[in-house]
Design an enzyme around this catalytic site. Structure first.
Site, PDB file in Angstrom:
ATOM      1  N   ARG A  61     -52.124  55.927  22.019  1.00  0.00           N
ATOM      2  CA  ARG A  61     -52.885  55.123  21.177  1.00  0.00           C
ATOM      3  C   ARG A  61     -52.246  53.455  21.835  1.00  0.00           C
ATOM      4  NH1 ARG A  61     -52.000  52.352  15.800  1.00  0.00           N
ATOM      5  NH2 ARG A  61     -53.522  51.282  15.590  1.00  0.00           N
ATOM      6  N   GLU A  88     -50.041  40.035  21.348  1.00  0.00           N
ATOM      7  CA  GLU A  88     -50.727  41.272  21.002  1.00  0.00           C
ATOM      8  C   GLU A  88     -50.311  42.200  19.934  1.00  0.00           C
ATOM      9  OE1 GLU A  88     -52.485  43.739  24.520  1.00  0.00           O
ATOM     10  OE2 GLU A  88     -52.372  41.822  26.209  1.00  0.00           O
ATOM     11  N   ASN A  94     -52.572  46.325  16.071  1.00  0.00           N
ATOM     12  CA  ASN A  94     -51.056  46.889  17.082  1.00  0.00           C
ATOM     13  C   ASN A  94     -50.250  47.195  16.031  1.00  0.00           C
ATOM     14  OD1 ASN A  94     -52.569  47.246  19.930  1.00  0.00           O
ATOM     15  ND2 ASN A  94     -52.226  45.357  19.876  1.00  0.00           N
TER      16      ASN A  94
END
Length: 331
Positions: A61, A88, A94
């Site tokens: 992932r 990010e 995330n």
């Protein structure tokens, strides 16, 4: 038979496209500069994955999320600087990523073996492949030579990573923006055969699909018995942000076809999972692998992983080879 012929054509296209896309990368890139690099990564994976069974799902992932933002340059591994939360890894998609320490430890070993040689981007790509293969999943080619990016922006993750609420049109456009096609969308979604999801990523489907609220406002595309089971045993309130559910109940640690079987039964967790069978061509591809020999899924998944790993890679003098995966080098 027609579906099988179509899939063979798609598979051939994947291989050809993957070959063209990865022209800047080569297998065995480190054969002279750090000949033990790939063995070190594999050995670390084999030693530690048995004690951390969730690692294969999180690494694949993380690799996917990395490649969809600025290409496969390990920008997702970078920490924000100056006390800000604007990298990010700070973006909502995330926040549930794990395994950063796993990659850092591999990097530290490689820095002792070959300082400043092996990129974090290559470590992530190789470790994702090796961990999936270790649990019985497919093996795919990982040409190397990626260099690490020096920029990581939270908003770009929000703008580029496909959301679990996407419909098929949105999903396909997101993949096409990265030079991936419909087949890649279908096969890469198959990674949901391993791993878990937090309730807040799909609870709207259980409690508040149209905005009316309550158990009676469930997504009609979700099997009602499965929805009831999730409400009873997993996501017991609409605001649960911590409970987890298996992406592929019953075999979420096994790389198999059960994810697709669940999607066909309207038991995919995400709206994006359910969206796959709203498109005739995508559904036909799913039916072909479900009804085909077991090795067929592994083959097409591997082909799409090669294409994913070649998205917008930095090579040559672009980027840098980070000394620490969470930090850009000091110049």
């Amino acid at each position: 038979m027609a579906a099988m012929v179509a899939l063979v054509a798609v598979t051939a296209a994947v291989v050809l496209a993957g070959g063209a896309a990865r022209a800047q990368l080569i297998e065995g890139f480190y054969s002279h500069s750090c000949p033990q690099a790939e063995k070190i990564i594999k050995d670390y994976v084999m030693e530690h994955v048995p004690h951390a069974p969730g690692i294969p799902a999180t690494l694949i992932r993380t690799h996917f999320h990395d490649c969809f933002v600025r290409g496969c340059d390990a920008s997702v591994l970078l920490n924000a600087t100056g006390g800000k939360k604007d990298a990010e890894k700070d973006a909502a998609p995330n926040l549930t990523l794990r395994g950063f320490g796993f990659i850092d430890r591999i990097k530290a070993i490689l820095e002792k073996e070959c300082p400043g040689v092996v990129s974090c981007a290559d470590i992530l790509a190789l470790a994702a492949r090796d961990s999936v293969n270790f649990i019985g999943g497919p093996f795919w080619s990982v040409p190397t030579g990626r260099r690490d990016g020096t920029v990581s922006i939270k908003q770009e993750a929000l703008d580029n990573i496909p959301a679990p609420t996407f419909n098929f049109t949105q999903l396909l456009q997101s993949f096409q923006n990265k030079s991936l096609n419909l087949a890649d969308l279908v096969w890469l979604s198959g990674a949901h055969t391993i791993g878990i999801a937090h309730c807040n990523s799909f609870s709207k489907r259980l409690y508040n699909f149209t905005g009316r609220g309550g158990p009676g406002d469930a997504d009609p595309s979700l099997d009602k018995f499965y929805a009831a089971t999730l409400r009873r045993n997993k996501c017991k309130t609409p605001t649960d942000n911590t409970t987890i559910a298996e992406m592929d109940p019953g075999s979420f640690k096994t790389f198999d076809l059960d994810y697709y079987r669940g999607v066909l039964k309207h038991r995919g967790l995400f709206q994006s999972d359910a969206a796959l069978i709203t498109d005739a061509a995508a559904k036909a591809d799913i039916l072909t692998v479900v009804n085909g020999p077991p090795e067929l899924f592994f083959k097409v998944f591997a082909g799409s992983m090669v294409k994913l790993g070649a998205i917008e890679v930095k090579t040559g003098s672009e980027g840098e080879i980070r000394k620490h995966c969470a930090l850009v080098n000091k110049h």
